[in-house]
Every structure is written in structure tokens, then in C-alpha cells.
Design a protein around this motif. Structure first.
Motif, mmCIF file in Angstrom:
data_model
loop_
_atom_site.group_PDB
_atom_site.id
_atom_site.type_symbol
_atom_site.label_atom_id
_atom_site.label_comp_id
_atom_site.label_asym_id
_atom_site.label_seq_id
_atom_site.Cartn_x
_atom_site.Cartn_y
_atom_site.Cartn_z
ATOM 1 N N PHE A 1 0.819 -1.213 0.000
ATOM 2 C CA PHE A 1 0.000 0.000 0.000
ATOM 3 C C PHE A 1 0.859 1.272 0.000
ATOM 4 O O PHE A 1 0.321 2.370 0.144
ATOM 5 C CB PHE A 1 -0.896 0.041 1.239
ATOM 6 C CG PHE A 1 -1.810 -1.137 1.390
ATOM 7 C CD1 PHE A 1 -2.596 -1.561 0.327
ATOM 8 C CD2 PHE A 1 -1.892 -1.826 2.593
ATOM 9 C CE1 PHE A 1 -3.448 -2.644 0.461
ATOM 10 C CE2 PHE A 1 -2.742 -2.909 2.741
ATOM 11 C CZ PHE A 1 -3.520 -3.331 1.670
ATOM 12 N N VAL A 2 2.187 1.125 -0.098
ATOM 13 C CA VAL A 2 3.087 2.266 0.109
ATOM 14 C C VAL A 2 3.828 2.632 -1.180
ATOM 15 O O VAL A 2 4.348 1.759 -1.885
ATOM 16 C CB VAL A 2 4.100 1.951 1.235
ATOM 17 C CG1 VAL A 2 5.177 3.032 1.329
ATOM 18 C CG2 VAL A 2 3.369 1.819 2.582
ATOM 19 N N TYR A 3 3.860 3.918 -1.447
ATOM 20 C CA TYR A 3 4.677 4.483 -2.530
ATOM 21 C C TYR A 3 5.818 5.267 -1.895
ATOM 22 O O TYR A 3 5.599 6.076 -0.988
ATOM 23 C CB TYR A 3 3.832 5.413 -3.405
ATOM 24 C CG TYR A 3 4.663 6.315 -4.293
ATOM 25 C CD1 TYR A 3 5.405 5.807 -5.359
ATOM 26 C CD2 TYR A 3 4.729 7.693 -4.046
ATOM 27 C CE1 TYR A 3 6.178 6.634 -6.155
ATOM 28 C CE2 TYR A 3 5.492 8.534 -4.845
ATOM 29 C CZ TYR A 3 6.213 8.003 -5.900
ATOM 30 O OH TYR A 3 6.982 8.820 -6.676
ATOM 31 N N VAL A 4 7.035 5.029 -2.371
ATOM 32 C CA VAL A 4 8.216 5.720 -1.862
ATOM 33 C C VAL A 4 8.633 6.785 -2.875
ATOM 34 O O VAL A 4 8.965 6.449 -4.020
ATOM 35 C CB VAL A 4 9.386 4.736 -1.650
ATOM 36 C CG1 VAL A 4 10.628 5.479 -1.146
ATOM 37 C CG2 VAL A 4 8.986 3.634 -0.670
ATOM 38 N N HIS A 5 8.584 8.038 -2.459
ATOM 39 C CA HIS A 5 9.002 9.103 -3.370
ATOM 40 C C HIS A 5 10.442 9.508 -3.098
ATOM 41 O O HIS A 5 10.768 9.973 -2.007
ATOM 42 C CB HIS A 5 8.093 10.335 -3.256
ATOM 43 C CG HIS A 5 8.413 11.351 -4.308
ATOM 44 N ND1 HIS A 5 8.102 11.149 -5.646
ATOM 45 C CD2 HIS A 5 9.084 12.525 -4.264
ATOM 46 C CE1 HIS A 5 8.540 12.172 -6.355
ATOM 47 N NE2 HIS A 5 9.151 13.018 -5.544
#
Ligand SMILES: [Fe+2]
Length: 295
Positions: A243-247
Motif C-alpha cells: 500500500f506504500v509508494y516511496v518518493h
């Protein structure tokens, strides 16, 4: 209009091209971005060389800016940026990294906990917009967790358990979890807990999401340890990698997100080097639940 949006994560996050945020937006562009926010909840814009005035003007397309008072312990004479800009850098007025024992620095370390901006306000924030002016050489990624996808994948018993729960949010809870427990009377009054529903519904799409935040430290009508243990499970569930996006920031990126549907956190970075990140915040338009009147 040449604006287009490409999804860059399996469940959310759009990358926007074909727009210059330094210029006034057309009505069509504003509508396309707002629709993109409703769908993707995080939008990434690259190579946007904007000044503070342009960032504030762009942000106002989506509603009035939030009044930043009550969200910081920084005194006005210490502030580096003008009203309307939230300083999420590690810099003091002299432009240098804050010293290790700076209370503002220690308070800002709370941004490394998963949170939703301004969930400690009775009317919590709609959007946050973060512009990368100076990227730190080591670390400092921002991570986003999709609280809609997290909600959707809960089992029915958990959904029923949390459906009507109301949490209490305060900056003193998030900072208290880091051991910052000393506040002046004025700060205690400013950081008085507010109530937020644990499950909220998006006003446009009707999608439900978990409304979690490190600021949540109590549940109404529940003993505190029971509440805090109960909140751990959905927090762990919602921040799983799927569920996580790393920018990973590049200079002049601007990332905007919907605080009503996302949690986020910043990761560790080299605090001896500058990290100049500037945020604008679009105010929400309603509380998530009734508040208790001040005595
Ligand atoms: Fe934040």
C-alpha cells in the motif's frame, strides 16, 4: 490542454506531465488535477521551478490555504518563511541546519512517524503540496500509504469493529510517543485533542478510508492502553509495502496528496546538510465528527 496523468504505483499515485505550475491554471487543468487527486490521491509533478508566491497561487485553485497557527512550536520571530508557507526544512532563519538540541528540530522529528497532516485540527486538511527546493544528499524520501486500499482489504469483522469509533488526535500524542512530554500551558491549550472518525468517506468518490495518524492517541469511551493497542493493528496493516509508494525527491519536484485518504512520513536523512522543503496546505471544509465544546 496537454496535461496527462500516468499511474506509477499498482494501487495509487499519478505522475503528471504537460503543465507548468508557475503559470495560472485554466479551469480545465484545475478540474483535471482535482479529478486526478480523487482517483490517485497522490500526484507527482517534476521540474516545477516555482517561488513561494506561485506555490501558494497554485494551491489556492483547490481551496483556501489552512491557517498554520497551532501546528508548530516555532515562535513567529524564528520563522523563515512567510504566512501561508509551512516550513518543513531542517533550517533556521540563518539558513543553516538547526542544532541538535533545537526544540523545533526535535518536534519536527515527529514527521518521521506515519501521519496525516493536520489531523490534530477539528477541521483537518484537504491537500498538502510539498515543493523540493534543496534535496538532501542522503535519504529524506517521503513515503505515502493508501488508506483506501488498506480499508478495502480489511476483513468484515474488523470493518464492523472500527466503523463507528472516534479517535482523539493531538500533536502531544505523536510527540509524546517520542518522549517529548513537556509543554507550556499555552501549548497544552493549543494542542488540545480533537475528535476524528476512524473511518471516513471521501466526499466526491464515496470511497471509505482509514483515518489514522500518529497524532491519534486515544479512542472515545475506551481505556487508553486498549485504544492504543487497537490502533496498532490497522496502522501495521495500512503501512505494508503493497500500500506504500516511496518518493525519491529530485530538486523542483512538487508532490501533492489528499490527507483525507493518505498517511505519509519522511525517512531519515543527513541532518548536517540542508533539506529545504516547503509545504502549502489546502484547508478541509468540515470536521469528521462532532467536537466536544471547550470547558
Ligand atoms: Fe506531514
Amino acid at each position: 490542454m496537454s496535461l496527462s496523468i500516468r499511474q506509477i504505483h499498482p494501487v495509487f499515485v499519478g505522475e503528471v506531465s504537460g503543465i507548468d505550475l508557475a503559470e495560472p491554471l485554466s479551469r480545465e487543468e484545475t478540474a483535471a488535477i482535482e479529478a486526478g487527486m480523487d482517483r490517485y490521491a497522490v500526484l507527482v509533478f517534476h521540474d516545477q521551478r516555482i517561488a513561494d508566491e506561485q506555490q501558494m497561487a497554485f494551491s489556492r485553485n483547490f481551496g483556501p490555504l489552512e491557517d498554520a497557527r497551532g501546528g508548530t512550536i516555532a515562535q513567529s520571530e524564528d520563522k523563515r518563511l512567510q504566512t501561508g508557507m509551512n516550513d518543513v526544512s531542517n533550517l533556521g532563519r540563518d539558513g543553516r541546519p538547526l542544532p541538535r538540541d533545537s526544540r523545533v528540530r526535535l518536534f519536527n522529528l515527529g514527521n518521521m512517524l506515519w501521519h496525516s497532516d493536520s489531523s490534530f485540527r477539528a477541521v483537518p486538511a484537504k491537500y498538502s503540496l510539498l515543493s523540493a527546493r534543496v534535496v538532501n544528499p542522503t535519504g529524506g524520501n517521503t513515503e505515502f500509504a493508501d488508506m483506501r486500499a488498506a480499508y478495502d482489504s480489511l476483513d468484515a469483522a474488523t470493518k464492523a469493529l472500527i466503523e463507528h469509533l472516534v479517535c482523539e488526535h493531538s500533536l502531544m500524542y505523536s510527540r509524546g510517543s517520542l518522549g517529548m512530554l513537556d509543554y507550556s500551558d499555552e501549548e497544552r491549550a493549543m494542542f488540545r485533542p480533537v475528535r476524528q472518525r476512524l473511518v471516513r468517506t471521501h466526499p466526491v468518490t464515496g470511497r471509505k478510508s482509514l483515518y489514522l495518524s500518529s497524532h491519534a492517541g486515544a479512542i472515545v469511551d475506551m481505556p487508553t492502553p486498549e485504544a492504543r493497542i487497537l490502533l496498532r493493528d490497522p496502522n501495521e496493516h495500512a503501512t505494508q509495502p503493497r500500500f506504500v509508494y516511496v518518493h525519491e525527491w529530485r530538486s523542483w519536484d512538487l508532490v501533492m496528496w489528499d490527507n483525507r485518504q493518505m498517511m505519509h512520513r519522511v525517512r531519515r536523512y543527513d541532518e548536517s546538510q540542508p533539506r529545504d522543503m516547503r509545504r502549502t496546505t489546502v484547508a478541509g471544509d468540515a470536521p469528521t465528527t462532532a467536537q466536544v465544546q471547550a470547558a
